[in-house]
Structures are given as C-alpha cells and as structure tokens.
Design an enzyme around this catalytic site. Structure first.
Site, mmCIF file in Angstrom:
data_model
loop_
_atom_site.group_PDB
_atom_site.id
_atom_site.type_symbol
_atom_site.label_atom_id
_atom_site.label_comp_id
_atom_site.label_asym_id
_atom_site.label_seq_id
_atom_site.Cartn_x
_atom_site.Cartn_y
_atom_site.Cartn_z
ATOM 1 C CG HIS A 287 -6.282 0.936 1.065
ATOM 2 N ND1 HIS A 287 -5.371 1.629 0.294
ATOM 3 C CD2 HIS A 287 -5.541 0.244 1.961
ATOM 4 C CE1 HIS A 287 -4.150 1.347 0.695
ATOM 5 N NE2 HIS A 287 -4.219 0.521 1.709
ATOM 6 C CG HIS B 268 -2.061 4.499 4.963
ATOM 7 N ND1 HIS B 268 -2.001 4.516 3.598
ATOM 8 C CD2 HIS B 268 -2.200 3.189 5.310
ATOM 9 C CE1 HIS B 268 -2.093 3.265 3.137
ATOM 10 N NE2 HIS B 268 -2.225 2.454 4.160
ATOM 11 C CB CYS C 178 -0.931 -0.029 1.192
ATOM 12 S SG CYS C 178 -1.710 -1.641 1.390
#
Lengths: 400, 355, 84
Positions: A329, A294, A161
C-alpha cells in the site's frame, strides 16, 4: 473549456519496477515486489513485509543530476523521478507553451528526514537544510521547478490513502473548466518509520505477504512509490497530434463520515463515490469492465469495499482485483500507481491477477480474479479509500 | 456561471476573533516570536466524548467551522474543503519523539491518527455528517486559496450550493525550535508585535489559527461579500508581481483604481516583505493598504484571515485603525484585493466585492 | 484484586483522556465499549498497549481484546491470570 480529459503521459517508480514498462512486465508475470525491509533500520523488521524500491537515495540523486547540497527527501526524489518520466513519455518539450500546472499528493513529505534528524537538528547544523523540506508542499515545489512549471497553479493534496486519486480529480476539473490546458497529476510517498509505526499501532500490518479479499487476510504491507500522469485538453491533443493513452471519464469524491480511521461496515462512502463516478461518466454499472479495487488486505477495508461493490453492481459484479499484493500500500501514491495500472489494463486488454488469494470471504460470495485474464476492456474503475473517511473513485476509458 | 458569496465567517486567531459581533475591538499585544491563539471555550462547542481525541488543530478547525455554520444558519454543507500548510504538527512531533525516545516500542495510535493532514477535514465532516466532497490542500501559503478556488469552481458550475472552506495550522514546540535555527522565526528575545512590520530583521513571528467560511452560490441575509476570483502562482519573481496583478485585474475587467483597499501579507521579514512593498510603494501607493500579520502572526494559512478581514470590512464598511498601513480614507469600500506570499513563493490574489 | 481494578480505572481515564469521568463513576461490571462508557476500536488499541507496557501481556490479534476489555472485571481477571 475542454470536453474530455486525455491522459498523454505516465511515469512510475514502485517496488515492481522503475518505469511503466517494468511495472507492466511484473504485473503480467505475477512478480510481486514485497520483501523484508532493507533501507530503514526498524525494530519491526522481522515482523513486517514492505514494498520497497530498489533504488537508493544516491541512485535517484544521480539519475536526477542533483547538486551535492540539495535538500530532497526520499518522497521528493521519487516524485521528481516519476514526474519527469511522465512528462518525457508525453513528449513535452516546452512546458510553457500551454498553461500547465502540477497537483502532487503526499502524506509522508519530508518525514523521513525529520525522523532521522529530529534531535540532531538542534545539536548539529549539518542537516538543517532538511528542516524546511518537512512540509508536504516542499516536494511539489521542487518537482514543479524540475518540470519547468512556473508562475502557475501548483498544489499538494493530502487526503491519506486517496490523495493521488484526488489529484487526478482536481486536475481533470481544472482542464474541464478551462483554467488550465495541461496538468501533471499524481503522488509520492516513501517508506518511513513514522508510517510503519503508525500503521503498526493500528495493528493492521501483516507479517507476511498481503492477501487482498482473502478470508484469512492479516493486514497490509506498506509500500513506497511515485506515479504521475499528464492530463491534457482536447485542444493540446489536437494541436500537438498527441497519442492518447486513455481518458479520465468520471470521478467521485465522498466522505464516509463514520469514524476517524475505520470504514463503515457497509461502505457507505465507497458506494457513494462509485455511484457519483458513474453519474459523472454518464455510464451504467454494466458498462464497467474491470475494477482495480483499493483492496489493502486489512479486515476492515476489504469487507467494507467488497460490500460497497456489491451495493453498486448488484448481481453482476465486473471482474475485480487489487494490485496491492504486488506493490504494497503506497499510501498517497496508490491512486496514481493504480491509475497507471488501469490505463495499462485498457491499453493491453488485460485484467491483472489479485495475487495471494486463496479463501473466499465468508461475508459475501464475490471473489477477485486470480489469474491474468485477456479481455477486451473499454472502461476501468479505480477505487482509493482512506483514513478520515476519504473515498474516491476514478473511471478511465478508451474513448473520450 | 453562478456568482459566489461568502455567507459567513469564523476565525480563531491570536486576536479575539471568534465572536462575529466584534471587529478587533480590543487588541492583544505579544512580546514573543511565537504566539498561540486566543482560545475560545472549546467545551461550549464540543462534547467531551468527541473532544477527547482532538488535536489542537482539530479543535480550532471544528470550532471555527461551527461558528461559520451557525452564522450561515446551516446544519451541514455539500462539501468540506480544508487547507493546511503543515498539518497537525503537534501530534506529528509527539509521535516522532515517541518513536525515537521509546525505540519504537509501546506506541499508541492516538497521536498517529491525529497527525494526518486530512484529519481536520475528516473530523468536521464526521461532526456534521457531511458525506459529500472532502478535500485537503497542503501547499504552503496557497493551501487556503486552493481550497477557495476549488469551491469557487464547484459553486460557479452549480455542482454544490454551500461549501465550508477553511484554513488551519497549529504551532508545535519542535517546529518552533527548528524554525528558529534556520532564521525562519525572528531571533529577537523580546519583541513588540504591533511594530514588527517595521522591524527590518529576518524571519517572522510564528503563530497558529483556524479560519473557516461558508461559500455559497445563493446570497442571503448574512452574506458578507461576493468572491470575484482567486489566482495562484507557485513562483513569481519580484518584477513579475505587478505584471500578474494587472493580468488578474484585467481578466476580471477591473483596473487598479477600482480597488478600494488592498490587504497585504507583510510579516516583517526584511528579506521577503519586498514583494509587498513593491505593490504598496508602486501600483497601490495611492490605495488604502491593510495589514494583519502584526496582529495574528505568520502561519501557512494566515491569509485565510486576510480574506476574513476583507469580508468583514465589506460587510461592516469599517476599517479598524489597527490594520491600516496608510491612511487614504476611501469614501466607500466596494472592492478589496488580498495578496499574500510566503518566503517568495506561492503567491495568491483573492478579490472580493461588496454585495 | 480490587486494588488492581481501581488502578485500571485510573489508567483507563488517563490513557483514554476521559476528562469528565471519575474513578467512582466506573462500575466494575460496566460495559466499556459501545453503549456503556462509549469506548471504540482505537481505545481498544490503546488498552492493548497498556497491557503490554504495564503488565507485560502481549496481544497479537486486536479481536482478542473484545472479550478481555468487556468490563473492568474482565480486564482484571485476565491480567491476574496472565501477568508475568
């Protein structure tokens, strides 16, 4: 050698818009792109929500004017679409005029086709053109070709990620060291059964809208996106009289070295990444005006990242928010998507709201911004944290 | 700018290469078109607790990096930079198959978390508690060289002192099957690997491996070679290879005559070996030529073993007969150039010098 | 019940790839996570799937696993009480 790294172009496609302008309008209007999944037939369709892009593969193929026998995966289609936008946005007409490279990030690559034709390949020759499109570098090669980047430095990054944020780091370092004058950086990931089921097994998918930094957060929504930025050297900016959108001022990459998937309880890796970033930027914590966190809305990430933010900023935590509630995400693309959002925040002097937040987390007292805030911003810090302990921060600024 | 040195090596390949006291002393010959590595005794390096959730690629990577760390006399490093063209394909394939076979039910996370491309670099960092820079490049045949270039930049600018750099790729059953269908793997039923370079047939012999080195800006007793430079090109036409080679040499103030040996990535694919032939029959016709893919097969980070060979030759000043493509008997080995590409794309030059 | 416990031990070893552990070595009351057998959060997820697949018991919150997977004793008791 270039002293600064200028951002001169941006391109994006996400669940909240097919270009930079549409994404910005969704952000300031609080319009999220989270819905039930429509393009993938999965047995989990009633118990997950995703950030899906409206365009079908056919729409993207048409827009890119691809021949019928092309072998682009959806990640490659999205990546090519967004990267082209970025280059057009920068006003580049002759790629070969300067030493230009491409660093693209992905975790899914051609997995959407692999999972579709996994057994079919063996029985039936029709779709075998996709076999060589499985590996992550394939999409990057395609994008480079479309952009006219030849005989140059082209690479692909996959650090879960944090991938696209790392693409920005290496792109910046290549410009600073003088190896390249211009680098297109970013990432692309489409939704796939592979990632849906993978995250499902980790039991970190929410069955409703994700709620970053909320005490009752249930997990993340996966999303798909592609986002690219054009980074250019001082020399190009001067010679071409470029309009600079923002600068990459600092960056830090560390490893949590704690667990295969989980972040350490106190966010050691994230703390170190933010501190390193401030050192590279030669700024103090008080100089950071906004943090695009994040904030995936998993119990583990938000606790770990929140604690790391407190460790770095102490009593004076700057305004922060996660935009994952808008886009979901987007894995390898997230660092690119949020880099663009950071630049938009700087350009418009706004802080985007952390949608869906209701309850303060019991472990600490900080809370994200929940409404659109107008404020003079000079610097924005963007965090990207991933599996395998990969932690990355990038700092964007108005001034070089 | 600081100089950059290869201070240690560690490689697991289809030959017995993990013992650094040997240099291809005994050669394994294979008769199939997909070959596995010669496994070291992983248990001697890994405790059962941490090994139980390690895919083969992770095991190979962790052990190869341990061999390199040990030889460099280091417990940890400032950064871990990994290249992997395909990632951990075995667990990826397993997870995809389970998704399809079980209709998305009863799936467990172990395969998934081992399938991510950065899992090797992550596990190495976890094992040695390296909290520094950690990157994974996944760009086909230039994955390892990109890692090398990244490390070179950091070491030259003194941003780090010791960096673990490696390439790792594994071979999965589905990958073998489907790459056979598109002729990327040779179609011959049986084959004599030691002779594949002259096979005149399409495709390559697929294999796997892991090769790690410690790169440092401080020379030490164990040092193998100096890394002069790395160049990477996403595309190069057949006629452009020589041009770029001259450019690369010139940038570093070298000429063709300075190169004592050239390590070429020929894999016996009649369609793509012409790039290598262009150099071996042209500009390097009178230079000692070295090849290695008949020994270790083809995988996206196979060229990391080309660098291993270059480093080993420079340190030992030896050149085993099994890697010689011609015999020019160079009087000394001072400078070695490594050139690789895969299927006509992602070309790389790496230049090493004797210390 | 003791049959179920033996069965669970075999499954734990197989499912979690505990190569160097034997059934005899796992005591009924041994702590499975942390200091005891050394299992972690990913193992807990593996065990949740095992409950579902082999015993028809679904857990939706991974946090629930903490008490249930404390030891082979607690696992067996939970399965006895909840299996379909």
């Amino acid at each position: 050698m270039s002293k600064s790294v200028a951002i001169t172009g941006m391109g994006i496609i996400s669940a909240i818009g097919n270009n930079v302008e549409e994404n910005y309008l969704s952000l300031i209007n609080g319009k999220k792109g989270i819905s039930k999944i429509s393009k993938i037939d999965t047995i989990h369709k009633d118990c997950i929500m995703v950030g899906e892009i409206a365009y079908t593969n056919a729409d993207l193929e048409k827009s890119l004017d691809l021949p019928a026998d092309h072998n682009y995966s959806r990640s490659s289609l999205l990546g090519a679409f967004a990267a082209k936008q970025a280059v057009e946005n920068a006003g580049i007409t002759n790629m070969a005029k300067y030493r230009s490279g491409l660093i693209s990030a992905s975790t899914v690559g051609g997995m959407d086709m692999t999972e579709k034709y996994f057994y079919d390949y063996i029985e039936n020759p029709t779709n075998r053109k996709y076999i060589d499109g499985h590996h992550l570098g394939d999409g990057t090669q395609k994008i480079a070709k479309l952009l006219g980047i030849e005989e140059s430095f082209v690479s692909t990054i996959s650090t879960a990620c944090s991938s696209a944020a790392n693409a920005i780091i290496i792109g910046s370092r290549l410009i600073k060291s003088g190896k390249l004058d211009r680098v297109v950086v970013g990432g692309t990931d489409c939704l796939s059964k592979f990632t849906i089921n993978g995250f499902k097994t980790l039991m970190i998918l929410s069955d409703t809208y994700n709620t970053p930094f909320d005490d009752a957060r249930k997990g993340l929504n996966l999303g798909e996106a592609a986002a690219y930025l054009v980074l250019e050297s001082d020399e190009i900016v001067k010679a071409e009289n470029r309009k600079v959108l923002a600068y990459v001022k600092g960056y830090g990459n560390t490893n949590d070295a704690f667990h295969q998937t989980a972040s350490s309880e106190n966010g050691d890796g994230a703390t170190a990444a933010m501190e390193k970033t401030l050192r590279v930027a030669n700024l103090a914590p008080k100089d950071v005006d906004y943090i695009n966190a994040h904030g995936t809305a998993t119990p583990n990430n938000d606790l770990s990242e929140g604690r790391a933010i407190i460790r770095v900023f102490g009593e004076e935590v700057p305004p922060f928010s996660s935009t994952k509630a808008y886009t979901g995400h987007t894995l390898a693309a997230a660092g690119g998507v949020e880099a663009i959002y950071a630049v938009l925040a700087l350009q418009n002097n706004v802080i985007f709201p952390n949608l869906n937040f209701k309850n303060k987390m019991k472990e600490f007292s900080i809370t994200p911004e929940t409404s659109l805030i107008k404020k003079e911003l000079n610097t924005v810090l963007s965090n990207s944290l991933g599996f395998g302990g990969n932690c990355t921060s990038v700092l964007f600024s108005k001034k070089p | 700018m600081k100089k950059v040195f290869i201070n240690s090596i560690g490689a697991i390949t289809s030959q017995k290469t993990f013992d650094n006291s040997e240099f291809l002393n005994e050669i394994v010959n294979y008769s199939t078109t997909n070959i596995s590595v010669v496994n070291p005794n992983y248990k001697a390096y890994l405790d059962a607790g941490s090994a139980r959730r390690m895919a083969k690629g992770i095991k190979m990577g962790v052990v190869a990096s341990k061999v390199a760390l040990e030889e460099a006399g280091l417990e940890s490093v400032d950064a871990v930079i990994t290249g992997s063209g395909m990632g951990c394909v075995i667990e990826s394939e397993r997870f995809v198959a389970k998704i399809i076979d079980n209709n998305e039910e009863f799936l467990t996370p172990t395969s998934f978390i081992q399938s991510t491309h950065n899992t090797v670099g992550g596990q190495i960092a976890l094992g040695i508690q390296c909290k520094g820079y950690n990157f994974t490049y996944v760009h086909s045949s230039s994955s390892f060289e990109t890692a090398l270039l990244d490390a070179q930049l950091q070491l030259e600018l003194d941003e780090a002192t010791n960096i673990l750099v490696g390439g790792v790729d594994e071979l999965g059953p589905h990958m073998i099957k489907v790459h056979g269908l598109i002729d990327h793997i040779k179609q011959e039923q049986t084959i004599d690997n030691l002779n594949i370079l002259s096979s005149k047939t399409v495709g390559a012999v697929f294999s796997e491996g892991a090769s790690f080195i410690v790169l440092s800006n401080a020379k030490q007793e164990s040092t193998y070679a100096e890394l002069i430079d790395v160049a990477i090109y996403n595309t190069l036409g057949l006629t452009r290879v020589e041009t770029k080679l001259y450019e690369f040499l010139k940038q570093n103030n070298y000429t063709v005559n300075d190169i004592d040996a050239v390590v070429l990535g020929n894999n016996g694919d009649v369609n793509f070996d012409e790039y290598f032939n262009k150099l071996s029959e042209g500009v390097f016709a009178n230079t000692q030529q070295v090849v290695y893919k008949h020994l270790i097969g083809e995988y996206k980070t196979a060229s990391a073993f080309g660098v291993w060979l270059g480093a080993k030759m420079l340190k030992t000043q030896q050149m085993p007969d099994c890697i010689k493509l011609n015999d020019k008997a160079p009087s000394a080995l001072n400078t070695i150039l490594i050139y690789n590409q895969y299927r006509g794309d992602n070309h790389t030059f790496v230049m090493l010098r004797k210390c | 019940m003791s049959e179920l416990k033996e069965e669970l031990k075999t499954k734990i070893i197989e499912q979690l790839n505990l190569e160097d552990v034997t059934v005899a070595e796992i005591a009924d009351d041994e702590v499975l996570f942390g200091d005891g057998l050394g299992l972690d959060s990913i193992d807990a997820l593996e065990l949740i799937v095992m409950l579902d697949k082999d015993y028809g018991i679904k857990l939706t919150d991974p946090k629930d696993g903490k008490k249930i997977f404390e030891s082979v004793n607690t696992m067996a008791a939970f399965i006895e009480a909840n299996r379909a």
